[in-house]
Design an enzyme around this catalytic site. Structure first.
Site, PDB file in Angstrom:
ATOM      1  N   ARG A 122    -107.352  53.024 -23.897  1.00 20.89           N
ATOM      2  CA  ARG A 122    -107.094  52.376 -25.202  1.00 20.89           C
ATOM      3  C   ARG A 122    -105.623  51.973 -25.381  1.00 20.89           C
ATOM      4  O   ARG A 122    -105.100  51.994 -26.501  1.00 20.89           O
ATOM      5  CB  ARG A 122    -107.501  53.288 -26.374  1.00 20.89           C
ATOM      6  CG  ARG A 122    -108.940  53.668 -26.401  1.00 20.89           C
ATOM      7  CD  ARG A 122    -109.898  52.524 -26.688  1.00 20.89           C
ATOM      8  NE  ARG A 122    -111.240  53.035 -26.551  1.00 20.89           N
ATOM      9  CZ  ARG A 122    -111.912  53.041 -25.395  1.00 20.89           C
ATOM     10  NH1 ARG A 122    -111.395  52.481 -24.303  1.00 20.89           N
ATOM     11  NH2 ARG A 122    -113.110  53.552 -25.329  1.00 20.89           N
ATOM     12  N   SER A 173    -114.514  54.562 -34.148  1.00 25.37           N
ATOM     13  CA  SER A 173    -113.847  55.869 -34.081  1.00 25.37           C
ATOM     14  C   SER A 173    -112.470  55.738 -34.718  1.00 25.37           C
ATOM     15  O   SER A 173    -111.747  54.791 -34.451  1.00 25.37           O
ATOM     16  CB  SER A 173    -113.676  56.310 -32.629  1.00 25.37           C
ATOM     17  OG  SER A 173    -114.926  56.324 -31.994  1.00 25.37           O
ATOM     18  N   GLU A 263    -106.948  55.440 -33.397  1.00 24.40           N
ATOM     19  CA  GLU A 263    -107.361  54.270 -32.613  1.00 24.40           C
ATOM     20  C   GLU A 263    -107.290  53.040 -33.523  1.00 24.40           C
ATOM     21  O   GLU A 263    -106.955  51.947 -33.092  1.00 24.40           O
ATOM     22  CB  GLU A 263    -108.790  54.480 -32.092  1.00 24.40           C
ATOM     23  CG  GLU A 263    -109.248  53.380 -31.150  1.00 24.40           C
ATOM     24  CD  GLU A 263    -110.585  53.679 -30.498  1.00 24.40           C
ATOM     25  OE1 GLU A 263    -110.797  54.808 -30.010  1.00 24.40           O
ATOM     26  OE2 GLU A 263    -111.435  52.779 -30.479  1.00 24.40           O
TER      27      GLU A 263
HETATM   28  C1  LIG Z   1    -118.906  50.223 -35.507  1.00 19.36           C
HETATM   29  C2  LIG Z   1    -117.736  50.131 -34.567  1.00 19.36           C
HETATM   30  C3  LIG Z   1    -117.851  50.641 -33.281  1.00 19.36           C
HETATM   31  C4  LIG Z   1    -116.777  50.551 -32.380  1.00 19.36           C
HETATM   32  N1  LIG Z   1    -116.921  51.039 -31.107  1.00 19.36           N
HETATM   33  C5  LIG Z   1    -115.915  50.911 -30.216  1.00 19.36           C
HETATM   34  C6  LIG Z   1    -116.073  51.351 -28.864  1.00 19.36           C
HETATM   35  O1  LIG Z   1    -117.106  51.865 -28.466  1.00 19.36           O
HETATM   36  N2  LIG Z   1    -115.022  51.165 -28.009  1.00 19.36           N
HETATM   37  C7  LIG Z   1    -113.855  50.582 -28.412  1.00 19.36           C
HETATM   38  O2  LIG Z   1    -112.951  50.428 -27.567  1.00 19.36           O
HETATM   39  N3  LIG Z   1    -113.689  50.150 -29.674  1.00 19.36           N
HETATM   40  C8  LIG Z   1    -114.675  50.310 -30.573  1.00 19.36           C
HETATM   41  N4  LIG Z   1    -114.516  49.887 -31.875  1.00 19.36           N
HETATM   42  C9  LIG Z   1    -113.235  49.346 -32.296  1.00 19.36           C
HETATM   43  C10 LIG Z   1    -113.155  47.802 -32.237  1.00 19.36           C
HETATM   44  O3  LIG Z   1    -114.381  47.265 -31.963  1.00 19.36           O
HETATM   45  C11 LIG Z   1    -112.169  47.383 -31.171  1.00 19.36           C
HETATM   46  O4  LIG Z   1    -110.905  47.932 -31.423  1.00 19.36           O
HETATM   47  C12 LIG Z   1    -112.060  45.848 -31.113  1.00 19.36           C
HETATM   48  O5  LIG Z   1    -111.365  45.508 -29.936  1.00 19.36           O
HETATM   49  C13 LIG Z   1    -111.356  45.258 -32.332  1.00 19.36           C
HETATM   50  O6  LIG Z   1    -111.541  43.855 -32.313  1.00 19.36           O
HETATM   51  P1  LIG Z   1    -111.122  42.903 -33.532  1.00 19.36           P
HETATM   52  O7  LIG Z   1    -111.176  41.503 -33.052  1.00 19.36           O
HETATM   53  O8  LIG Z   1    -111.942  43.223 -34.725  1.00 19.36           O
HETATM   54  O9  LIG Z   1    -109.616  43.327 -33.745  1.00 19.36           O
HETATM   55  P2  LIG Z   1    -108.822  43.615 -35.107  1.00 19.36           P
HETATM   56  O10 LIG Z   1    -109.411  44.835 -35.751  1.00 19.36           O
HETATM   57  O11 LIG Z   1    -108.685  42.399 -35.908  1.00 19.36           O
HETATM   58  O12 LIG Z   1    -107.406  43.993 -34.490  1.00 19.36           O
HETATM   59  C14 LIG Z   1    -107.238  45.159 -33.701  1.00 19.36           C
HETATM   60  C15 LIG Z   1    -105.856  45.093 -33.062  1.00 19.36           C
HETATM   61  O13 LIG Z   1    -105.867  44.053 -32.085  1.00 19.36           O
HETATM   62  C16 LIG Z   1    -104.750  43.194 -32.275  1.00 19.36           C
HETATM   63  N5  LIG Z   1    -105.177  41.833 -31.881  1.00 19.36           N
HETATM   64  C17 LIG Z   1    -106.297  41.190 -32.262  1.00 19.36           C
HETATM   65  N6  LIG Z   1    -106.386  39.981 -31.669  1.00 19.36           N
HETATM   66  C18 LIG Z   1    -105.270  39.841 -30.906  1.00 19.36           C
HETATM   67  C19 LIG Z   1    -104.750  38.820 -30.055  1.00 19.36           C
HETATM   68  N7  LIG Z   1    -105.405  37.668 -29.842  1.00 19.36           N
HETATM   69  N8  LIG Z   1    -103.559  39.037 -29.444  1.00 19.36           N
HETATM   70  C20 LIG Z   1    -102.877  40.203 -29.626  1.00 19.36           C
HETATM   71  N9  LIG Z   1    -103.319  41.203 -30.418  1.00 19.36           N
HETATM   72  C21 LIG Z   1    -104.499  41.035 -31.040  1.00 19.36           C
HETATM   73  C22 LIG Z   1    -104.408  43.288 -33.745  1.00 19.36           C
HETATM   74  O14 LIG Z   1    -103.038  43.043 -33.987  1.00 19.36           O
HETATM   75  C23 LIG Z   1    -104.750  44.744 -34.064  1.00 19.36           C
HETATM   76  O15 LIG Z   1    -103.647  45.596 -33.853  1.00 19.36           O
HETATM   77  C24 LIG Z   1    -115.569  49.963 -32.791  1.00 19.36           C
HETATM   78  C25 LIG Z   1    -115.469  49.434 -34.099  1.00 19.36           C
HETATM   79  C26 LIG Z   1    -116.524  49.511 -34.972  1.00 19.36           C
HETATM   80  C27 LIG Z   1    -116.412  48.936 -36.342  1.00 19.36           C
END
Ligand SMILES: Cc1cc2nc3c(=O)[nH]c(=O)nc-3n(C[C@H](O)[C@H](O)[C@H](O)COP(=O)(O)OP(=O)(O)OC[C@H]3O[C@@H](n4cnc5c(N)ncnc54)[C@H](O)[C@@H]3O)c2cc1C
Length: 271
Positions: A122, A173, A263
């Site tokens: 992560r 998480s 996280e």
């Molecule tokens: C129900 C649920 C289950 C989940 N299960 C998992 C799992 O099993 N494994 C796991 O790893 N994660 C899990 N997550 C967490 C989440 O899915 C991940 O962290 C995902 O990568 C976030 O994507 P997002 O586009 O919504 O990012 P956001 O929430 O919008 O942003 C997350 C971070 O990424 C950065 N970011 C976003 N886009 C960019 C870009 N283009 N360039 C640079 N930085 C960027 C942002 O600045 C921020 O700090 C879960 C979340 C939920 C709600």
């Protein structure tokens, strides 16, 4: 970016927002979101733009009989954020498949090879440069049987949907799991072997020991079936969530001498 810099306002880069805790007062600044979402494949390599949904990338690969991303099925959010946070599940992370990443560092567009991305559990170099914007990633996949891959992804989705019902307002998480080898000896000695998976101790184990399950602050609640799952039961606030997170971190630190790390990512002054 030039305009943003000149404005003197703060900036934040977001993807789908699935892993963010945004302050109740909002974020006073410029929110940047890269929307390019093309996916294309050639010679076992897949190019994915950062704004694509990770699930669309998983489906795209499976549809072409390309193996290696199926364990990421059901992880919400975008490809860019998956690279940023080295998203993963079921023992695999996206970093295992990333060849190189194209990104903008605020001055110029650069390309980092996998090792330069300094991926860990992560973690990545992008997490340490919050002003960089991931544009796209090139992934290396292997030939596989589309039917079998689809079945595997479907099984994973079924399990995930039980843990995170689709209507649940949660960010996945809250805390990162912990690497057993990095734990203080006293804490490591208390951990039953059966909870250790791929060298990691679930944050949920520590949380369970300090009575996290079912705890609540306002409408923010810890699930009673999973101690690392905090959800909003209706009118929860970021302030309540942050207070609950602080309380859980304190309890775990006092009992085990272990520092839990979020996280989820904070936007604004919520943290
Ligand atoms: C129900 C649920 C289950 C989940 N299960 C998992 C799992 O099993 N494994 C796991 O790893 N994660 C899990 N997550 C967490 C989440 O899915 C991940 O962290 C995902 O990568 C976030 O994507 P997002 O586009 O919504 O990012 P956001 O929430 O919008 O942003 C997350 C971070 O990424 C950065 N970011 C976003 N886009 C960019 C870009 N283009 N360039 C640079 N930085 C960027 C942002 O600045 C921020 O700090 C879960 C979340 C939920 C709600």
């Amino acid at each position: 970016m030039a305009v943003a810099r000149a404005s003197g306002l703060e900036t934040v880069v977001i993807g789908g927002g699935t892993n963010l805790i945004a302050a109740d007062s909002g974020f006073r600044g410029i929110v940047l979101r890269y929307r390019g979402s093309r996916l294309w494949a050639a010679n076992g390599r897949v190019q994915a733009e950062a704004g694509a949904e990770l699930q669309d990338l998983v489906d795209f690969a499976i549809g072409r009989g390309l193996a290696g991303l199926e364990t990421l099925a059901g992880i919400p959010g975008s490809v860019g954020a998956a690279v940023y946070g080295n998203a993963g599940a079921y023992g695999h992370s996206i970093s295992e498949r990333v060849l190189r990443v194209r990104f903008y560092d605020g001055r110029t567009v650069r390309v980092f090879e996998n090792e330069e991305c300094r991926f860990q559990y992560r973690e990545s170099v992008f997490k340490r440069h919050k002003d960089w914007i991931v544009f796209s990633a090139e992934l290396k996949l292997e030939a596989g049987d589309a039917h079998a891959l689809r079945e595997k992804a479907g099984d994973i989705l079924k399990v995930r949907n039980e843990k995170f019902p689709v209507t649940m307002k949660c960010a996945g998480s809250i805390f990162k799991n912990l690497l057993l080898r990095e734990l203080p000896g006293d804490a490591a000695a208390q951990i039953p072997e059966s909870v250790v998976r791929e060298g990691k101790v679930p944050a949920a184990w520590f949380l369970e020991q300090v009575g996290a399950k079912g705890m609540a602050r306002g409408d923010i609640r810890v699930a009673d079936y999973h101690a690392n799952l905090i959800y909003n039961a209706g009118a929860g606030t970021a302030a309540d969530l942050c207070a609950l997170i602080r309380e859980l971190k304190t309890r775990v630190a006092e009992r085990f001498g272990v520092e839990l790390e979020e996280e989820v990512q904070y936007v604004g002054t919520a943290g």
